[in-house]
Design a protein around this motif. Structure first.
Motif, PDB file in Angstrom:
ATOM      1  N   GLN A  30       0.816  -1.197   0.000  1.00  0.00           N
ATOM      2  CA  GLN A  30       0.000   0.000   0.000  1.00  0.00           C
ATOM      3  C   GLN A  30       0.856   1.256   0.000  1.00  0.00           C
ATOM      4  OE1 GLN A  30      -3.149  -0.073   2.892  1.00  0.00           O
ATOM      5  NE2 GLN A  30      -3.496  -2.252   2.614  1.00  0.00           N
ATOM      6  N   ALA A  31       2.056   1.147   0.485  1.00  0.00           N
ATOM      7  CA  ALA A  31       2.922   2.323   0.494  1.00  0.00           C
ATOM      8  C   ALA A  31       4.373   1.876   0.480  1.00  0.00           C
ATOM      9  CB  ALA A  31       2.655   3.161   1.730  1.00  0.00           C
ATOM     10  N   VAL A  32       5.020   1.998  -0.658  1.00  0.00           N
ATOM     11  CA  VAL A  32       6.425   1.640  -0.790  1.00  0.00           C
ATOM     12  C   VAL A  32       7.159   2.832  -1.393  1.00  0.00           C
ATOM     13  CG1 VAL A  32       8.066   0.017  -1.768  1.00  0.00           C
ATOM     14  CG2 VAL A  32       5.770  -0.762  -1.195  1.00  0.00           C
TER      15      VAL A  32
ATOM     16  N   LYS B 269       1.861   4.249  -4.492  1.00  0.00           N
ATOM     17  CA  LYS B 269       0.569   3.839  -3.957  1.00  0.00           C
ATOM     18  C   LYS B 269      -0.418   3.513  -5.074  1.00  0.00           C
ATOM     19  CE  LYS B 269       0.759   6.773   0.195  1.00  0.00           C
ATOM     20  NZ  LYS B 269       0.083   7.882   0.912  1.00  0.00           N
ATOM     21  N   ILE B 270      -1.222   2.494  -4.844  1.00  0.00           N
ATOM     22  CA  ILE B 270      -2.399   2.255  -5.674  1.00  0.00           C
ATOM     23  C   ILE B 270      -3.544   2.934  -4.932  1.00  0.00           C
ATOM     24  CG2 ILE B 270      -4.013   0.532  -6.551  1.00  0.00           C
ATOM     25  CD1 ILE B 270      -1.630  -1.400  -6.737  1.00  0.00           C
TER      26      ILE B 270
ATOM     27  N   THR C 257      -6.014   3.528 -10.522  1.00  0.00           N
ATOM     28  CA  THR C 257      -5.193   4.738 -10.430  1.00  0.00           C
ATOM     29  C   THR C 257      -4.068   4.493  -9.434  1.00  0.00           C
ATOM     30  OG1 THR C 257      -7.047   6.195 -10.949  1.00  0.00           O
ATOM     31  CG2 THR C 257      -5.151   7.194  -9.861  1.00  0.00           C
ATOM     32  N   ALA C 258      -2.860   4.837  -9.839  1.00  0.00           N
ATOM     33  CA  ALA C 258      -1.694   4.664  -8.972  1.00  0.00           C
ATOM     34  C   ALA C 258      -0.819   5.907  -9.043  1.00  0.00           C
ATOM     35  CB  ALA C 258      -0.903   3.427  -9.392  1.00  0.00           C
ATOM     36  N   THR C 259       0.007   6.094  -8.014  1.00  0.00           N
ATOM     37  CA  THR C 259       0.851   7.275  -7.955  1.00  0.00           C
ATOM     38  C   THR C 259       2.219   6.951  -7.374  1.00  0.00           C
ATOM     39  OG1 THR C 259       0.980   9.554  -7.108  1.00  0.00           O
ATOM     40  CG2 THR C 259      -0.020   7.928  -5.672  1.00  0.00           C
ATOM     41  N   ASP C 260       3.231   7.666  -7.831  1.00  0.00           N
ATOM     42  CA  ASP C 260       4.589   7.531  -7.319  1.00  0.00           C
ATOM     43  C   ASP C 260       5.371   8.780  -7.722  1.00  0.00           C
ATOM     44  OD1 ASP C 260       6.812   5.843  -6.123  1.00  0.00           O
ATOM     45  OD2 ASP C 260       7.643   6.272  -8.106  1.00  0.00           O
ATOM     46  N   ASP C 261       6.360   9.143  -6.933  1.00  0.00           N
ATOM     47  CA  ASP C 261       7.161  10.333  -7.234  1.00  0.00           C
ATOM     48  C   ASP C 261       7.801  10.272  -8.615  1.00  0.00           C
ATOM     49  OD1 ASP C 261       6.498  11.347  -4.815  1.00  0.00           O
ATOM     50  OD2 ASP C 261       8.424  10.934  -3.843  1.00  0.00           O
TER      51      ASP C 261
ATOM     52  N   ALA D  62       0.692  -2.518  -9.898  1.00  0.00           N
ATOM     53  CA  ALA D  62       1.205  -1.378 -10.667  1.00  0.00           C
ATOM     54  C   ALA D  62       2.725  -1.385 -10.666  1.00  0.00           C
ATOM     55  CB  ALA D  62       0.695  -0.065 -10.074  1.00  0.00           C
ATOM     56  N   GLY D  63       3.302  -0.702 -11.654  1.00  0.00           N
ATOM     57  CA  GLY D  63       4.743  -0.556 -11.741  1.00  0.00           C
ATOM     58  C   GLY D  63       5.114   0.907 -11.864  1.00  0.00           C
ATOM     59  N   ALA D  64       6.070   1.340 -11.068  1.00  0.00           N
ATOM     60  CA  ALA D  64       6.515   2.734 -11.106  1.00  0.00           C
ATOM     61  C   ALA D  64       7.689   2.886 -12.068  1.00  0.00           C
ATOM     62  CB  ALA D  64       6.919   3.193  -9.712  1.00  0.00           C
TER      63      ALA D  64
END
Length: 287
Positions: free
Chosen positions: A58-60, A64-65, A91-95, A163-165
């Motif tokens: 959930q948070a790496v 996040k997804i 929907t996913a997010t990462d820096d 998801a993949g960042a």
């Protein structure tokens, strides 16, 4: 019986697949394999790609997804023969930004447990849209096959996502949301005799059936409350006349007085396992 539910997506040249786990064997003999993650782009030289699963995913490192929705949150209704394909959005997010994401649905105590079963995304259906430098939304479809389902599957299913960042991180959430799966229902009606004299008694019969995934047939839905409704000729809507209960075989039968030309039908409000359905109306000519 075996179904491979592959969490796979395509975003540009990125193929989201792999991280496969052994097939989970359900108590009923069904099995499925779900690729639990996505293969993200290679991390910069010297850096080790990070993978996360389950709750830890959930948070790496800010990845996040944030959401995963199947069929717009509406129940998925499945019959006995035809496969049913429904949409999903993840929907996913990462820096570093998100390369791609996909969803899957499952039931059981955990994804890897012996009692688990599910369906994964259709790989060629996936498309992704960059919302911002950090966030991406991916859409695709999942196909349910009735021949692989049991009546006990008419319940809430968990919606998982992977998801993949862009920086090489791979993450998964096994339970982002839920979606209900229901057994398709049918309802018939027949009003007789026809024509009939005003004030005389008419008999309205019908039958309520629903998909039986165990046998691949339709079976009567017993002891269910169904409304008998009437729409007078020229009227725009139906009015409820009385409530009738189905028999042990799903049949309906009641009598009413004929008052005017109009259309009779039965209407079922539905249950958690079975969707609402109304019969196609039967017009009755009253002399």
């Amino acid at each position: 019986m075996r179904i491979r539910a592959t969490v796979a997506a395509v975003s540009g040249a990125l193929a989201l697949s792999a991280l496969a786990v052994p097939a989970a064997q359900a108590d009923d003999g069904r099995s499925w394999t779900v690729d639990h993650g996505v293969t993200a782009p290679q991390a910069p030289a010297g850096e080790k790609s990070k993978r996360a699963f389950g709750a830890a995913a959930q948070a790496v490192d800010n990845a996040k997804i944030t959401s995963a929705v199947v069929n717009g949150g509406k129940p998925i209704v499945v019959g006995t023969k035809s496969k049913v394909t429904v949409p999903y959005t993840v929907t996913a997010t990462d820096d570093s930004g998100i390369a791609g994401a996909a969803a899957f649905i499952w039931i059981g105590s955990s994804v890897d447990a012996e009692d688990s079963f599910g369906f994964g995304p259709n790989e060629k259906s996936v498309s992704c849209k960059v919302v911002s430098a950090t966030t991406t939304t991916c859409k695709g479809t999942i196909t349910l096959t009735p021949g692989l389902m049991l009546n006990s599957d008419a319940t809430w299913w968990r919606v998982g996502a992977a998801a993949g960042a862009n920086d090489g991180q791979e993450l998964e959430r096994d339970a982002v949301s839920k979606v209900r799966v229901q057994r398709f229902s049918k309802l018939t009606v027949n009003a007789s005799p026809e024509p009939v004299k005003k004030g005389k008694t008419i008999t309205v019969t019908g039958k309520l059936t629903r998909a039986n995934w165990d046998t691949g047939t339709y079976k009567g839905y017993s002891k269910q409350s169904v409304q008998l409704q009437f729409k007078k000729k020229g009227a725009k809507s139906y009015s409820t006349v009385k409530t009738v209960k189905t028999s042990s075989t799903g049949t309906l039968k009641t009598t009413v007085k004929a008052s005017a030309d109009g259309t009779w039908r039965y209407s079922f409000a539905g249950t958690p396992s079975t969707p609402a359905v109304s019969a196609k109306g039967d017009f009755l000519d009253v002399k």
